[in-house]
Design an enzyme around this catalytic site. Structure first.
Site, PDB file in Angstrom:
ATOM      1  N   GLY A   1       0.597  -1.153   0.114  1.00  0.00           N
ATOM      2  CA  GLY A   1       0.011  -0.199  -0.083  1.00  0.00           C
ATOM      3  C   GLY A   1       0.911   1.412   0.021  1.00  0.00           C
ATOM      4  O   GLY A   1       0.396   2.274  -0.355  1.00  0.00           O
TER       5      GLY A   1
ATOM      6  N   GLU B   1       3.731  -6.668   1.992  1.00  0.00           N
ATOM      7  CA  GLU B   1       3.221  -7.078   0.418  1.00  0.00           C
ATOM      8  C   GLU B   1       3.492  -5.999  -0.349  1.00  0.00           C
ATOM      9  O   GLU B   1       2.414  -5.791  -0.929  1.00  0.00           O
ATOM     10  CB  GLU B   1       1.944  -7.785   0.542  1.00  0.00           C
ATOM     11  CG  GLU B   1       1.807  -8.805   1.318  1.00  0.00           C
ATOM     12  CD  GLU B   1       0.224  -9.232   1.200  1.00  0.00           C
ATOM     13  OE1 GLU B   1      -0.671  -8.745   0.679  1.00  0.00           O
ATOM     14  OE2 GLU B   1      -0.066 -10.343   1.826  1.00  0.00           O
ATOM     15  N   PRO B   2       4.563  -4.999  -0.417  1.00  0.00           N
ATOM     16  CA  PRO B   2       4.667  -4.038  -1.210  1.00  0.00           C
ATOM     17  C   PRO B   2       4.703  -4.398  -2.790  1.00  0.00           C
ATOM     18  O   PRO B   2       5.379  -5.175  -3.106  1.00  0.00           O
ATOM     19  CB  PRO B   2       5.814  -3.194  -0.841  1.00  0.00           C
ATOM     20  CG  PRO B   2       6.563  -4.296  -0.264  1.00  0.00           C
ATOM     21  CD  PRO B   2       5.723  -5.433   0.425  1.00  0.00           C
TER      22      PRO B   2
ATOM     23  N   ARG C   1       3.546  -1.468  -5.717  1.00  0.00           N
ATOM     24  CA  ARG C   1       3.921  -0.057  -6.381  1.00  0.00           C
ATOM     25  C   ARG C   1       5.208   0.693  -5.800  1.00  0.00           C
ATOM     26  O   ARG C   1       6.007   1.160  -6.665  1.00  0.00           O
ATOM     27  CB  ARG C   1       2.684   0.816  -6.056  1.00  0.00           C
ATOM     28  CG  ARG C   1       2.891   2.091  -6.874  1.00  0.00           C
ATOM     29  CD  ARG C   1       1.704   3.038  -6.329  1.00  0.00           C
ATOM     30  NE  ARG C   1       0.340   2.448  -6.181  1.00  0.00           N
ATOM     31  CZ  ARG C   1      -0.710   2.419  -6.934  1.00  0.00           C
ATOM     32  NH1 ARG C   1      -0.729   3.087  -8.076  1.00  0.00           N
ATOM     33  NH2 ARG C   1      -1.871   1.803  -6.535  1.00  0.00           N
TER      34      ARG C   1
ATOM     35  N   CYS D   1      -9.776   3.654 -30.247  1.00  0.00           N
ATOM     36  CA  CYS D   1     -11.055   4.324 -30.902  1.00  0.00           C
ATOM     37  C   CYS D   1     -11.776   4.332 -29.669  1.00  0.00           C
ATOM     38  O   CYS D   1     -12.843   3.711 -29.260  1.00  0.00           O
ATOM     39  CB  CYS D   1     -11.627   3.533 -31.897  1.00  0.00           C
ATOM     40  SG  CYS D   1     -10.648   3.368 -33.245  1.00  0.00           S
ATOM     41  N   GLU D   2     -11.327   5.334 -28.655  1.00  0.00           N
ATOM     42  CA  GLU D   2     -12.015   5.572 -27.486  1.00  0.00           C
ATOM     43  C   GLU D   2     -11.808   6.905 -26.771  1.00  0.00           C
ATOM     44  O   GLU D   2     -10.498   7.248 -26.951  1.00  0.00           O
ATOM     45  CB  GLU D   2     -11.815   4.668 -26.457  1.00  0.00           C
ATOM     46  CG  GLU D   2     -11.789   3.242 -26.291  1.00  0.00           C
ATOM     47  CD  GLU D   2     -13.224   2.575 -25.616  1.00  0.00           C
ATOM     48  OE1 GLU D   2     -13.765   3.424 -24.785  1.00  0.00           O
ATOM     49  OE2 GLU D   2     -13.261   1.385 -25.683  1.00  0.00           O
TER      50      GLU D   2
END
Ligand code: LLP
Length: 417
Positions: A243, A277-278, A280, A346-347
């Site tokens: 987190g 549990e990192p 990022r 195409c969005e």
């Protein structure tokens, strides 16, 4: 704390990854392409190690953030454990040389096949997330003549103050077991022959910038550990999830010391091993997405820079309205204009950045920073776009760690009528 600038410096006006100009990587492997700095990965891991020194602690890298085998192998060599959420991720960890005994298996919907695979591999712990999963795991382990090591992932009902899509520890969340039900579940687990109570786990959310909620969650979990101890149910480890946030723009994430410090103080003198549990914070700022400007479209209301990367390569802006720094690779010093940096998909949601002041020409290379986490792993083949190549830089050298997908491979599993 890793700042992207230290590993992706500008030298003589040219943006580099460590000692390698990004233009050399684009020339060798084309674009779009994810580029990672090995030193950044190692230094991020080291930041955890330093704060946890002298503790019985294990960092279990959250594979979902970036599951390339070369990254997993880098962390495995540093002694990391791994947090997985699928049998596929377990297979990757093993292929990369990770130690299954240091694997924790999270997830709300583990299949029986995944349970069997993980039991056969001898993983360290199943983070059980529902009463029915407990019963199923006990049965599957019994069928195999094994004992499943378990923790319950409890939901401490703490608001992590982050984006609602990545907030996971509230009562209303699909994750974990309700805090109030945990005691009964541990009592039940203690009676089951094929599970062994090993620990307790929680993960309240991602991109956390405030250390207070995680400390509050730890406090609650500790209370439960004491209650369990009073009943004779021993807990060998406490897994406090991942987190820790990173800087994408102007966020000021807490340092490892200020994030983990209050937790470590609370846990001082406890016999439990600590797990984290990192994801990022280990890989996010260690990677960027290198792309090339295909077309510039200057309009009355908006200017568009259409680049060859798109939402299929980096979904975060489209999905969460996430902000990623966008830098030209060569600092040409030309006239800056406000650009919508968009992909060819195409969005209308296919954007990488809104209203960025950039001096650009067609054909220029552009780097999208902080793309190491939840970039490649969330990429797709939308619009039959082959997924990007991945490159690892180490000092002055670089190597391909994933070839660019081919279009043939994209329909190789299909059957024409
Ligand atoms: N442990 C568990 C059980 C998790 O669910 C997660 C992330 C982690 C650890 C790692 O969290 P981290 O340290 O990376 O914050 N796709 C989103 C992020 C989703 C996070 C899901 N769970 C994004 O791009 O922001």
């Amino acid at each position: 704390m890793i700042s992207p600038d230290s590993f992706f410096p500008r030298k003589d006006g040219r943006l580099c990854a460590e000692g390698v100009p990004l233009s050399a990587i684009a020339e060798a492997f084309g674009t779009p392409c994810f580029v990672y700095s090995r030193t950044a990965l190692e230094s991020a891991f080291e930041s955890y190690r330093q704060v946890l020194a002298g503790r019985d602690a294990l960092v279990c890298y959250a594979v979902k953030a970036n599951s390339n085998l070369a990254l997993l192998a880098t962390f495995a060599r540093l002694g990391s454990g791994f947090d997985i959420v699928s049998g596929g991720e377990l297979a990757r960890v093993i292929a990369a040389g990770g130690d299954p005994a240091k694997v924790v298996f999270s997830g709300v919907g583990k299949s029986e096949a995944e349970m069997r695979q993980a039991l056969a591999a001898g993983i360290g712990c199943f983070n059980v997330e529902s009463p029915s999963e407990l019963e199923r795991l006990n049965r599957v382990a019994g069928d195999l003549g094994r004992i499943a090591p378990i923790a319950f992932r409890v939901n401490p009902n703490v608001d992590p103050k982050t984006h609602p899509y990545i907030s996971t520890g509230l009562k209303s969340s699909k994750f974990g077991v309700a805090f109030d039900e945990a005691l009964a579940l541990y009592r039940r687990a203690a009676t089951l022959p094929h599970v062994r109570i090993q620990g307790i786990a929680c993960h309240i959310g991602s991109q956390l910038l405030d250390p207070a909620p995680i400390a509050e969650a730890a406090e609650k979990v500790l209370g439960l550990v004491d209650t369990l101890a009073a009943e004779g149910i021993g807990i060998a480890h406490m897994d406090l999830g991942g987190g820790l946030g990173i800087r994408y723009r102007d966020e000021v994430p807490p340092s490892h010391a200020s994030y983990l410090g209050p937790l470590l103080e609370k846990l001082a003198g406890r016999p439990q091993r600590l797990l984290f549990e990192p994801g990022r914070s280990l890989v996010g700022n260690a990677g960027l997405l290198l792309t090339r400007v295909e077309t510039l479209k200057h309009g009355e209301e908006k200017n568009f820079a259409v680049v060859d990367a798109a939402m299929n390569d980096l979904a975060r802006p489209a999905l969460y309205d996430a902000w990623h720094e966008i830098l030209p690779v060569a600092d040409t010093g030309g006239e800056r204009l406000g650009y919508e940096v968009v992909g060819p998909i195409c969005e209308s949601g296919d954007f990488l950045g809104h209203g960025r002041d950039l001096a650009l020409r067609e054909g220029d290379l552009v780097a999208i920073l902080s793309a190491g986490a939840y970039g490649m792993t969330m990429s797709s083949n939308y619009n039959t776009r082959p997924r990007a190549a991945e490159v690892m830089v180490d000092g002055e050298s670089f190597r391909l760690i994933r070839r660019r997908e081919t279009v043939d491979a994209l329909f190789a599993l299909e059957q024409g009528l």
